[in-house]
Motif scaffolding. Structure first.
Motif, PDB file in Angstrom:
ATOM      1  N   ARG A  23      -5.890  -9.449  -4.958  1.00 52.69           N
ATOM      2  CA  ARG A  23      -7.337  -9.228  -5.054  1.00 52.69           C
ATOM      3  C   ARG A  23      -8.164 -10.372  -4.461  1.00 52.69           C
ATOM      4  O   ARG A  23      -9.344 -10.512  -4.747  1.00 52.69           O
ATOM      5  CB  ARG A  23      -7.784  -8.961  -6.490  1.00 52.69           C
ATOM      6  CG  ARG A  23      -7.142  -7.736  -7.099  1.00 52.69           C
ATOM      7  CD  ARG A  23      -7.602  -6.500  -6.356  1.00 52.69           C
ATOM      8  NE  ARG A  23      -7.138  -5.309  -7.070  1.00 52.69           N
ATOM      9  CZ  ARG A  23      -6.655  -4.247  -6.464  1.00 52.69           C
ATOM     10  NH1 ARG A  23      -6.565  -4.221  -5.163  1.00 52.69           N
ATOM     11  NH2 ARG A  23      -6.269  -3.217  -7.147  1.00 52.69           N
TER      12      ARG A  23
ATOM     13  N   SER B  24     -10.247 -12.243  -1.509  1.00 48.63           N
ATOM     14  CA  SER B  24     -11.216 -11.709  -0.553  1.00 48.63           C
ATOM     15  C   SER B  24     -10.592 -11.527   0.826  1.00 48.63           C
ATOM     16  O   SER B  24      -9.798 -12.343   1.278  1.00 48.63           O
ATOM     17  CB  SER B  24     -12.406 -12.656  -0.450  1.00 48.63           C
ATOM     18  OG  SER B  24     -13.298 -12.199   0.544  1.00 48.63           O
TER      19      SER B  24
ATOM     20  N   TYR C  91     -11.529   2.828   2.384  1.00 50.67           N
ATOM     21  CA  TYR C  91     -12.021   3.207   1.056  1.00 50.67           C
ATOM     22  C   TYR C  91     -12.983   2.156   0.498  1.00 50.67           C
ATOM     23  O   TYR C  91     -13.237   2.114  -0.696  1.00 50.67           O
ATOM     24  CB  TYR C  91     -10.857   3.414   0.088  1.00 50.67           C
ATOM     25  CG  TYR C  91     -10.036   4.634   0.399  1.00 50.67           C
ATOM     26  CD1 TYR C  91     -10.580   5.904   0.262  1.00 50.67           C
ATOM     27  CD2 TYR C  91      -8.725   4.518   0.839  1.00 50.67           C
ATOM     28  CE1 TYR C  91      -9.832   7.037   0.559  1.00 50.67           C
ATOM     29  CE2 TYR C  91      -7.966   5.640   1.132  1.00 50.67           C
ATOM     30  CZ  TYR C  91      -8.522   6.887   0.986  1.00 50.67           C
ATOM     31  OH  TYR C  91      -7.782   8.004   1.284  1.00 50.67           O
ATOM     32  N   LYS C  92     -13.494   1.293   1.363  1.00 54.59           N
ATOM     33  CA  LYS C  92     -14.466   0.247   1.006  1.00 54.59           C
ATOM     34  C   LYS C  92     -13.901  -0.798   0.050  1.00 54.59           C
ATOM     35  O   LYS C  92     -14.620  -1.405  -0.723  1.00 54.59           O
ATOM     36  CB  LYS C  92     -15.748   0.860   0.396  1.00 54.59           C
ATOM     37  CG  LYS C  92     -16.402   1.904   1.260  1.00 54.59           C
ATOM     38  CD  LYS C  92     -17.049   1.286   2.459  1.00 54.59           C
ATOM     39  CE  LYS C  92     -17.842   2.344   3.201  1.00 54.59           C
ATOM     40  NZ  LYS C  92     -17.654   2.369   4.588  1.00 54.59           N
ATOM     41  N   ARG C  93     -12.593  -1.012   0.111  1.00 54.67           N
ATOM     42  CA  ARG C  93     -11.972  -2.059  -0.695  1.00 54.67           C
ATOM     43  C   ARG C  93     -11.929  -3.321   0.151  1.00 54.67           C
ATOM     44  O   ARG C  93     -11.402  -3.302   1.258  1.00 54.67           O
ATOM     45  CB  ARG C  93     -10.588  -1.630  -1.129  1.00 54.67           C
ATOM     46  CG  ARG C  93     -10.639  -0.468  -2.087  1.00 54.67           C
ATOM     47  CD  ARG C  93      -9.261  -0.129  -2.591  1.00 54.67           C
ATOM     48  NE  ARG C  93      -9.322   0.852  -3.639  1.00 54.67           N
ATOM     49  CZ  ARG C  93      -9.047   2.136  -3.472  1.00 54.67           C
ATOM     50  NH1 ARG C  93      -8.712   2.588  -2.287  1.00 54.67           N
ATOM     51  NH2 ARG C  93      -9.106   2.957  -4.489  1.00 54.67           N
ATOM     52  N   LEU C  94     -12.494  -4.399  -0.357  1.00 54.73           N
ATOM     53  CA  LEU C  94     -12.610  -5.636   0.418  1.00 54.73           C
ATOM     54  C   LEU C  94     -11.798  -6.772  -0.176  1.00 54.73           C
ATOM     55  O   LEU C  94     -12.124  -7.937   0.003  1.00 54.73           O
ATOM     56  CB  LEU C  94     -14.087  -6.032   0.521  1.00 54.73           C
ATOM     57  CG  LEU C  94     -14.972  -4.982   1.206  1.00 54.73           C
ATOM     58  CD1 LEU C  94     -16.417  -5.409   1.177  1.00 54.73           C
ATOM     59  CD2 LEU C  94     -14.513  -4.729   2.625  1.00 54.73           C
ATOM     60  N   THR C  95     -10.718  -6.414  -0.895  1.00 55.11           N
ATOM     61  CA  THR C  95      -9.833  -7.425  -1.463  1.00 55.11           C
ATOM     62  C   THR C  95      -8.399  -7.084  -1.101  1.00 55.11           C
ATOM     63  O   THR C  95      -8.070  -5.947  -0.762  1.00 55.11           O
ATOM     64  CB  THR C  95      -9.955  -7.474  -3.004  1.00 55.11           C
ATOM     65  OG1 THR C  95      -9.622  -6.189  -3.532  1.00 55.11           O
ATOM     66  CG2 THR C  95     -11.348  -7.882  -3.446  1.00 55.11           C
ATOM     67  N   CYS C  96      -7.522  -8.082  -1.193  1.00 53.43           N
ATOM     68  CA  CYS C  96      -6.093  -7.882  -0.954  1.00 53.43           C
ATOM     69  C   CYS C  96      -5.549  -6.912  -2.004  1.00 53.43           C
ATOM     70  O   CYS C  96      -5.824  -7.072  -3.189  1.00 53.43           O
ATOM     71  CB  CYS C  96      -5.381  -9.232  -1.046  1.00 53.43           C
ATOM     72  SG  CYS C  96      -3.578  -9.098  -1.015  1.00 53.43           S
ATOM     73  N   PRO C  97      -4.760  -5.923  -1.590  1.00 50.14           N
ATOM     74  CA  PRO C  97      -4.197  -4.980  -2.555  1.00 50.14           C
ATOM     75  C   PRO C  97      -3.264  -5.633  -3.588  1.00 50.14           C
ATOM     76  O   PRO C  97      -3.065  -5.080  -4.656  1.00 50.14           O
ATOM     77  CB  PRO C  97      -3.405  -4.003  -1.685  1.00 50.14           C
ATOM     78  CG  PRO C  97      -3.992  -4.115  -0.334  1.00 50.14           C
ATOM     79  CD  PRO C  97      -4.469  -5.536  -0.218  1.00 50.14           C
TER      80      PRO C  97
ATOM     81  N   TRP D 248      -6.783   1.275   3.561  1.00 47.34           N
ATOM     82  CA  TRP D 248      -7.291   0.613   2.346  1.00 47.34           C
ATOM     83  C   TRP D 248      -8.740   0.185   2.564  1.00 47.34           C
ATOM     84  O   TRP D 248      -9.603   0.395   1.717  1.00 47.34           O
ATOM     85  CB  TRP D 248      -6.394  -0.578   2.037  1.00 47.34           C
ATOM     86  CG  TRP D 248      -6.797  -1.471   0.917  1.00 47.34           C
ATOM     87  CD1 TRP D 248      -7.501  -2.640   1.013  1.00 47.34           C
ATOM     88  CD2 TRP D 248      -6.516  -1.304  -0.477  1.00 47.34           C
ATOM     89  NE1 TRP D 248      -7.657  -3.207  -0.223  1.00 47.34           N
ATOM     90  CE2 TRP D 248      -7.069  -2.411  -1.156  1.00 47.34           C
ATOM     91  CE3 TRP D 248      -5.848  -0.331  -1.211  1.00 47.34           C
ATOM     92  CZ2 TRP D 248      -6.982  -2.566  -2.535  1.00 47.34           C
ATOM     93  CZ3 TRP D 248      -5.750  -0.494  -2.579  1.00 47.34           C
ATOM     94  CH2 TRP D 248      -6.315  -1.590  -3.223  1.00 47.34           C
ATOM     95  N   LEU D 249      -9.025  -0.400   3.713  1.00 49.34           N
ATOM     96  CA  LEU D 249     -10.385  -0.835   4.039  1.00 49.34           C
ATOM     97  C   LEU D 249     -11.333   0.353   4.187  1.00 49.34           C
ATOM     98  O   LEU D 249     -12.515   0.249   3.887  1.00 49.34           O
ATOM     99  CB  LEU D 249     -10.384  -1.651   5.328  1.00 49.34           C
ATOM    100  CG  LEU D 249      -9.679  -2.998   5.266  1.00 49.34           C
ATOM    101  CD1 LEU D 249      -9.547  -3.585   6.667  1.00 49.34           C
ATOM    102  CD2 LEU D 249     -10.413  -3.939   4.361  1.00 49.34           C
TER     103      LEU D 249
ATOM    104  N   VAL E 127       0.839  -1.202   0.000  1.00 47.39           N
ATOM    105  CA  VAL E 127       0.000   0.000   0.000  1.00 47.39           C
ATOM    106  C   VAL E 127       0.876   1.255   0.000  1.00 47.39           C
ATOM    107  O   VAL E 127       0.742   2.119  -0.856  1.00 47.39           O
ATOM    108  CB  VAL E 127      -0.977   0.004   1.199  1.00 47.39           C
ATOM    109  CG1 VAL E 127      -1.772   1.292   1.254  1.00 47.39           C
ATOM    110  CG2 VAL E 127      -1.907  -1.199   1.129  1.00 47.39           C
TER     111      VAL E 127
END
Length: 104
Positions: free
Chosen positions: A67, A69, A58-64, A55-56, A27
């Motif tokens: 990807r 879950s 920003y409503k991202r729910l996957t590995c940077p 990162w979370l 990140v």
């Protein structure tokens, strides 16, 4: 649903003995130093705790990186066979049209 960041593992980074391998946070792209607070995902990728929490945010729910879950793996046993439960979230532009779908 509880905050996903509460469910992710939180540890202090410890370098493997006898190695000089540098691990970077994908990140912020900075090295993860000995004793820094990290999160390790089920895909085994490491990140600074603060960076992954941002990162979370920003409503991202996957590995940077991969990807995969971020949700914990849920399994059930059915007819003696252990299977992973996959949860898909579906939403449309109409707010009253949101559903949760299960795939077996």
């Amino acid at each position: 649903m509880p905050e996903i960041s509460e469910e992710l593992s939180r540890n202090l980074y410890k370098r493997k003995p006898g190695t000089r391998e540098e691990v970077e946070c994908a990140v912020c792209l900075c090295e993860i130093g000995e004793g820094e607070e990290i999160r390790q995902l089920r895909c085994d990728h490491l990140f600074h705790r603060v960076c992954l929490d941002r990162w979370l945010g920003y409503k991202r729910l996957t590995c940077p990186l991969c990807r995969g879950s971020l949700f914990p793996c849920t399994t059930i046993t059915e007819s003696g066979v252990r299977v992973e439960v996959l949860l898909f979230k579906f939403s449309s532009l109409i707010s009253g049209d949101r559903e949760t779908w299960w795939l077996r």
